[in-house]
Design an enzyme around this catalytic site. Structure first.
Site: not given
Length: 302
Positions: A47, A110, A140, A170
C-alpha cells in the site's frame, strides 16, 4: 504462549518519482539496498509503495532492477493482487520467474459484496494457473481500503486446500482482536501485523514479525527490537519504535514517509507522490519535522 524466533520485518518500500512522475529506478534500488542492509525485507508494491498507482509493467521492471542489483529475491515479498484475475496471475508468474517465491496478494477490490466462495475461487484460480510448488502466497487483509475482508473461515478453507502454498497473511485491519484471533486459530500460519507497535502483544502469540509502513523509516530499529524479544533490551526499543509510529500516524502516511526520506537524503524525488495523493505541505511538514527532531530521530546511513 511461544514467540516465533524466525520473526522479521518487511517494509512496503516507498517508490521515488522523477519530476514528470516516472518512477526513479535508480533511487528505488538505492533505497531498497538500504532497507535490506538495515535488516528489513522488501514488501515492494504494498500500500505505501503507492502500488495501486503503479502499472504492472513498472512493477515488473522494478523487480528486475532489484534482481539485477543482486538484492536477494528471498528478501522480497512483492504485492501482486490486482482486480483483474489474469493480471494477478501474470504478475505472480513474473515474480516467481525472478526468484520471488513469496507474494502478498490482495483480494479483488472492485466488486462488492463478494462472499467467501467468490474469494476462494479467485485465490484458487491464481494458484492453479501459476501451477508452481515454489509459490508461497501471503494473503493481504486491509478491508478499510479494499472494502473486501478475508474471513477466518476463508483462511481455514485456503489452508486446508493449499497447505503448502497459502502460508501467511498481513493483517492491516487495525483490529487487534482480529489479529489475535488469527494467531490463536492458525498456529504455524505466518501472521504479520501491520504495525511495529503491536510486536509486544503479537510476538508472544507466534507472530511472524510485522509488515509496517514505518519500516521505511526505522527498519533497523524494528529489526533490533524483534531480535531483542524476550530480553531486557526489548522494552526500551519497543517504546522508541512505538513513539515514531505514533508520530507518523498523525499525518497522511505516504506523503509523510516520503517527506521524511526526502529530508534524510536531500533528494526531491522522495517528496513526490502520484495523484490523487498530494505531497506534504508546509503546514504539515513543519510539525512533522519538529516531532522527529524532538524524538532525536534520524535515518542512519541513508
Amino acid at each position: 504462549m511461544s514467540s516465533n524466533r524466525n520473526a522479521e520485518v518487511f517494509a512496503p518500500a516507498l517508490t521515488p518519482l522523477h519530476d514528470d512522475l516516472r518512477v526513479n529506478r535508480d533511487a528505488f534500488v538505492r533505497f531498497c539496498r538500504w532497507l535490506v542492509a538495515q535488516g528489513a525485507g522488501l514488501a515492494v508494491f504494498g500500500t505505501n509503495s503507492e502500488a495501486s498507482s503503479l502499472s504492472m509493467a513498472e512493477k515488473i521492471d522494478l523487480l528486475q532492477a532489484l534482481v539485477e542489483a543482486k538484492i536477494p529475491p528471498g528478501r522480497m515479498m512483492p504485492g501482486v493482487g490486482l482486480c483483474a484475475l489474469p493480471e494477478t496471475i501474470e504478475l505472480t508468474r513474473a515474480a516467481l520467474a525472478l526468484g520471488c517465491t513469496a507474494t502478498l496478494t490482495l483480494p479483488p477490490f472492485y466488486y462488492k459484496p463478494v462472499d467467501d466462495d467468490g474469494l476462494f475461487a479467485y485465490y484458487a484460480e491464481i494458484i492453479q494457473a501459476v501451477g508452481s510448488s515454489a509459490l508461497k502466497m501471503y494473503l493481504y487483509h486491509i478491508p478499510q481500503f479494499t472494502g473486501v475482508g478475508i474471513s477466518h473461515a476463508l483462511i481455514a478453507r485456503l489452508i486446508d486446500a493449499y497447505p503448502q502454498t497459502v502460508v501467511g497473511i498481513k493483517d492491516s485491519s487495525g483490529d487487534w482482536a482480529n489479529t489475535e484471533g488469527m494467531l490463536r486459530s492458525f498456529p504455524g500460519f505466518r501472521v504479520f501485523p501491520a504495525s511495529e507497535s503491536l510486536l509486544e502483544k503479537a510476538l508472544p502469540l507466534g507472530a511472524a514479525g510485522c509488515i509496517s509502513a514505518t519500516a521505511n523509516v526505522q527498519p533497523g530499529a524494528i529489526a533490533a527490537a524483534i531480535a531483542q524479544w524476550g530480553t531486557d533490551g526489548f522494552a526500551p526499543l519497543q517504546g522508541r519504535i512505538h513513539a515514531v509510529r505514533t508520530l507518523f500516524q498523525k499525518y497522511p502516511m505516504i506523503p509523510a514517509l516520503k517527506h521524511a526520506v526526502g529530508r534524510a537524503t536531500g533528494e526531491q524525488a522522495w517528496r513526490r507522490v502520484r495523484p490523487p495523493l498530494r505531497a506534504l505541505d508546509g503546514g504539515l511538514a513543519q510539525p512533522l519535522e519538529a516531532g522527529l527532531s524532538a524524538l532525536g530521530f534520524s535515518m542512519e546511513a541513508l
